[in-house]
Design a protein around this motif. Structure first.
Motif, PDB file in Angstrom:
ATOM      1  N   GLU A  10      -7.015 -15.956  -8.552  1.00 28.33           N
ATOM      2  CA  GLU A  10      -5.919 -16.824  -8.093  1.00 28.33           C
ATOM      3  C   GLU A  10      -5.487 -16.429  -6.688  1.00 28.33           C
ATOM      4  OE1 GLU A  10      -1.408 -18.215  -9.424  1.00 28.33           O
ATOM      5  OE2 GLU A  10      -2.600 -16.939 -10.756  1.00 28.33           O
ATOM      6  N   TYR A  11      -5.435 -15.116  -6.438  1.00 26.65           N
ATOM      7  CA  TYR A  11      -5.139 -14.595  -5.107  1.00 26.65           C
ATOM      8  C   TYR A  11      -5.551 -13.134  -5.063  1.00 26.65           C
ATOM      9  CZ  TYR A  11      -0.786 -12.934  -7.324  1.00 26.65           C
ATOM     10  OH  TYR A  11       0.138 -12.346  -8.152  1.00 26.65           O
ATOM     11  N   ALA A  12      -5.523 -12.565  -3.867  1.00 23.84           N
ATOM     12  CA  ALA A  12      -5.949 -11.184  -3.679  1.00 23.84           C
ATOM     13  C   ALA A  12      -4.881 -10.379  -2.967  1.00 23.84           C
ATOM     14  CB  ALA A  12      -7.248 -11.139  -2.870  1.00 23.84           C
ATOM     15  N   LEU A  13      -4.872  -9.078  -3.257  1.00 22.95           N
ATOM     16  CA  LEU A  13      -4.079  -8.105  -2.501  1.00 22.95           C
ATOM     17  C   LEU A  13      -5.044  -7.232  -1.718  1.00 22.95           C
ATOM     18  CD1 LEU A  13      -1.423  -6.955  -5.140  1.00 22.95           C
ATOM     19  CD2 LEU A  13      -1.364  -8.937  -3.621  1.00 22.95           C
ATOM     20  N   ASN A  14      -4.696  -6.932  -0.474  1.00 24.67           N
ATOM     21  CA  ASN A  14      -5.627  -6.282   0.426  1.00 24.67           C
ATOM     22  C   ASN A  14      -4.854  -5.381   1.387  1.00 24.67           C
ATOM     23  OD1 ASN A  14      -8.095  -5.794   1.774  1.00 24.67           O
ATOM     24  ND2 ASN A  14      -7.818  -7.523   3.161  1.00 24.67           N
ATOM     25  N   GLU A  15      -5.570  -4.768   2.324  1.00 19.71           N
ATOM     26  CA  GLU A  15      -4.931  -4.040   3.426  1.00 19.71           C
ATOM     27  C   GLU A  15      -4.325  -5.055   4.397  1.00 19.71           C
ATOM     28  OE1 GLU A  15      -7.521  -2.127   6.182  1.00 19.71           O
ATOM     29  OE2 GLU A  15      -8.992  -3.727   6.145  1.00 19.71           O
ATOM     30  N   GLY A  16      -3.780  -4.551   5.497  1.00 24.52           N
ATOM     31  CA  GLY A  16      -3.274  -5.441   6.541  1.00 24.52           C
ATOM     32  C   GLY A  16      -1.767  -5.529   6.592  1.00 24.52           C
ATOM     33  N   GLY A  17      -1.095  -5.129   5.532  1.00 25.63           N
ATOM     34  CA  GLY A  17       0.358  -5.028   5.535  1.00 25.63           C
ATOM     35  C   GLY A  17       0.728  -3.604   5.176  1.00 25.63           C
ATOM     36  N   TRP A  18       1.639  -3.005   5.893  1.00 22.68           N
ATOM     37  CA  TRP A  18       2.025  -1.623   5.615  1.00 22.68           C
ATOM     38  C   TRP A  18       3.511  -1.453   5.906  1.00 22.68           C
ATOM     39  CZ3 TRP A  18      -1.541  -2.957   9.420  1.00 22.68           C
ATOM     40  CH2 TRP A  18      -1.075  -2.923  10.737  1.00 22.68           C
ATOM     41  N   GLY A  19       4.009  -0.302   5.589  1.00 22.71           N
ATOM     42  CA  GLY A  19       5.410  -0.016   5.847  1.00 22.71           C
ATOM     43  C   GLY A  19       5.615   0.491   7.262  1.00 22.71           C
ATOM     44  N   GLU A  20       6.656   0.000   7.919  1.00 25.13           N
ATOM     45  CA  GLU A  20       6.995   0.453   9.268  1.00 25.13           C
ATOM     46  C   GLU A  20       8.153   1.448   9.190  1.00 25.13           C
ATOM     47  OE1 GLU A  20       7.323  -2.402  12.539  1.00 25.13           O
ATOM     48  OE2 GLU A  20       6.749  -3.973  11.129  1.00 25.13           O
ATOM     49  N   SER A  21       8.012   2.551   9.908  1.00 22.66           N
ATOM     50  CA  SER A  21       9.113   3.513  10.003  1.00 22.66           C
ATOM     51  C   SER A  21       9.257   3.971  11.450  1.00 22.66           C
ATOM     52  CB  SER A  21       8.872   4.718   9.087  1.00 22.66           C
ATOM     53  OG  SER A  21       7.741   5.452   9.502  1.00 22.66           O
ATOM     54  N   VAL A  22      10.428   4.464  11.787  1.00 21.28           N
ATOM     55  CA  VAL A  22      10.707   5.012  13.110  1.00 21.28           C
ATOM     56  C   VAL A  22      11.450   6.325  12.923  1.00 21.28           C
ATOM     57  CG1 VAL A  22      11.955   4.703  15.282  1.00 21.28           C
ATOM     58  CG2 VAL A  22      10.768   2.757  14.249  1.00 21.28           C
ATOM     59  N   ASN A  23      10.871   7.399  13.443  1.00 18.58           N
ATOM     60  CA  ASN A  23      11.485   8.729  13.334  1.00 18.58           C
ATOM     61  C   ASN A  23      11.834   9.081  11.896  1.00 18.58           C
ATOM     62  OD1 ASN A  23      11.370   9.089  16.159  1.00 18.58           O
ATOM     63  ND2 ASN A  23      13.301   7.985  16.418  1.00 18.58           N
ATOM     64  N   GLY A  24      10.950   8.713  10.985  1.00 16.53           N
ATOM     65  CA  GLY A  24      11.128   9.052   9.579  1.00 16.53           C
ATOM     66  C   GLY A  24      11.993   8.097   8.793  1.00 16.53           C
ATOM     67  N   THR A  25      12.595   7.112   9.448  1.00 16.54           N
ATOM     68  CA  THR A  25      13.424   6.124   8.753  1.00 16.54           C
ATOM     69  C   THR A  25      12.597   4.885   8.452  1.00 16.54           C
ATOM     70  OG1 THR A  25      15.434   6.891   9.860  1.00 16.54           O
ATOM     71  CG2 THR A  25      15.486   4.682   8.889  1.00 16.54           C
ATOM     72  N   ARG A  26      12.518   4.530   7.180  1.00 17.51           N
ATOM     73  CA  ARG A  26      11.753   3.341   6.793  1.00 17.51           C
ATOM     74  C   ARG A  26      12.531   2.084   7.186  1.00 17.51           C
ATOM     75  NH1 ARG A  26      11.927   6.790   2.574  1.00 17.51           N
ATOM     76  NH2 ARG A  26       9.982   7.821   1.943  1.00 17.51           N
ATOM     77  N   LEU A  27      11.827   1.165   7.853  1.00 15.59           N
ATOM     78  CA  LEU A  27      12.473  -0.069   8.301  1.00 15.59           C
ATOM     79  C   LEU A  27      12.092  -1.257   7.437  1.00 15.59           C
ATOM     80  CD1 LEU A  27      12.068   0.167  12.189  1.00 15.59           C
ATOM     81  CD2 LEU A  27      14.006   0.890  10.779  1.00 15.59           C
ATOM     82  N   SER A  28      10.802  -1.420   7.191  1.00 21.45           N
ATOM     83  CA  SER A  28      10.364  -2.607   6.452  1.00 21.45           C
ATOM     84  C   SER A  28       9.045  -2.330   5.751  1.00 21.45           C
ATOM     85  CB  SER A  28      10.196  -3.799   7.401  1.00 21.45           C
ATOM     86  OG  SER A  28       9.174  -3.544   8.351  1.00 21.45           O
TER      87      SER A  28
END
Length: 444
Positions: free
Chosen positions: A169-187
């Motif tokens: 139906e759909y797939a999960l793959n690489e290409g999206g990751w978590g963004e952080s700055v100076n150890g603080t997770r943003l998104s």
């Protein structure tokens, strides 16, 4: 964090994969997938649910199916097992040994893409051990030559030769990751579209001659002038549905004047786009097609005028920009009839995946459980993934990992590639919970 037993399993699989050289020219993916297949068989997966094969004996893929009730169509979990080449002399350590140092895992493929490959296999074994009964089949495909491309690309081969094994139906793959700055997770980003790749050869041929009799009509000078003009050119800045959603979401995360500019970008403010592009290399690449010289060749003797000068120019193209548009733009920028602009290979783009409410809400829910206050943000990845093949074949694909990287220190394809140890294990939990949620009936 996962239970200790599960962490040990994931690390062991990760180590095994990292320490197999699966570079495009110097290694092979077959040993990687054979090692994973052995672990799956030892965990109780039957041979009828395990496939190993590919375009050549060295370029094998693995497809394994964890059977559910069939109430819903399967979900495909994808990762590639090949890596960009790495030379020992370029690194401060052996790139094909999993090194754990200062809170990081180091090694070629630690981020791109053997972490996700290892976690898919470890979590599938955990589901088996726990007796999880999904309402759909869960398919894991570990594939060859995402980095090398060409005739050995595993996803392309599977779609042509074994479509039934990976149809979903759909797939999960690489290409999206978590963004952080100076150890603080943003998104925690979810890739729903991507740029596509067009490689060009800029080529100048000349009659040459003796170096003691130089002339202005020199192949290297023609090429150098063209590349200089290209270095000072920027494609137009613009947004699309996915990038507007990304910048709108990031405007609520960032602070200060940049937050206002990000909202302006989402609203089509060209001045804001310019400021944002100048402030951030990734944001610049999100807002425009980019072309950059990556390889050079030329000349045939120290004492001869060059008969050939050529460069490879790698373009990462927005989904809405056509190959014809990029080619004609390059010819205009090069502005020299002596320089031929040649498209190498057969570029392939793909439409964006639908922004599925069920998937995005599941990602948001698991993200909030693990990292309260961290947003899930749809994005267009600036690079390219095998998701393009799947999207073009009618299988919507979403890049999501739950692995966090510092925005200013992402080392994919580079020296001393690394991933935080904590992030690896948190990603293990994230992917375990996400797939379980997506594979359970709503009332279960």
């Amino acid at each position: 964090m996962p239970p200790e037993q599960e962490r040990q399993l994931a690390r062991a699989i990760y180590k095994e994969m990292i320490e197999i050289n699966s570079g495009f020219t110097t290694g092979a993916t077959t040993p990687v997938v054979q090692a994973a297949a052995r672990r799956l068989r030892a965990a109780g997966f039957s041979d009828r649910d395990i496939f190993v094969g590919g375009a050549t004996p060295k370029k094998a893929n693995l497809v394994v199916r964890y059977r559910g009730t069939g109430r819903r169509r399967p979900i495909l979990l994808l990762a590639h097992t090949d890596v960009v080449e790495a030379k020992r002399e370029d690194w401060s350590m052996d790139p094909f040994v999993l090194n754990e140092k200062d809170g990081y895992f180091y090694g070629r493929g630690t981020g791109d893409d053997k972490a996700q490959a290892a976690l898919w296999i470890a979590n599938l074994i955990r589901y088996k051990r726990e007796g999880f009964k999904p309402d759909r089949d869960i398919i894991v495909a570990l594939t060859a030559d995402e980095e090398g491309g060409g005739p050995y690309n595993g996803v392309e081969w599977l779609l042509k030769n074994k479509r039934d094994l990976i149809d979903a139906e759909y797939a999960l793959n690489e290409g999206g990751w978590g963004e952080s700055v100076n150890g603080t997770r943003l998104s925690n980003d979810v890739q729903v579209s991507e740029k596509y790749v067009v490689n060009y050869r800029l080529e100048v041929r000349n009659k040459g001659g003796h170096s003691s009799l130089p002339v202005a009509d020199n192949a290297i000078y023609h090429l150098a002038g063209a590349l200089d003009r290209l270095s000072r050119f920027g494609f137009p800045l613009k947004t699309n549905e996915v990038t507007r959603a990304y910048f709108r979401a990031m405007s609520a995360i960032e602070k200060g004047p940049v937050s206002t500019d990000l909202l302006g970008v989402a609203s089509g403010d060209t001045a804001a786009m310019t400021r944002v592009a100048e402030a951030s290399t990734p944001w610049n690449a999100t807002l425009r097609t980019t072309c950059v010289a990556t390889m050079l060749e030329g000349g045939h003797a120290l004492n001869a005028l060059p008969q050939l000068a050529a460069a490879t120019v790698n373009c990462r193209v927005l989904p809405e920009d056509s190959v014809g548009y990029v080619t004609e733009t390059l010819r205009r920028v090069v502005a020299d009839s002596a320089v031929k602009v040649i498209v190498n290979g057969a570029p392939h783009g793909a439409p964006a995946s639908p922004m599925r409410a069920d998937l995005l809400s599941a990602v948001t829910a698991v993200t909030n459980e693990l990292w309260p206050g961290v947003s899930s943000v749809p994005m267009m990845v600036m690079g390219a993934t095998d998701g393009a093949y799947l999207r073009a074949a009618g299988i919507p694909t979403y890049g999501v990992q739950g692995l966090f990287y510092d925005r200013d220190d992402i080392r994919f394809h580079g020296r001393d590639e690394r991933l935080k140890v904590q992030s690896f294990y948190e990603g293990q939990t994230f992917l375990y919970e996400l797939v379980k949620r997506l594979s359970s009936a709503p009332n279960a």
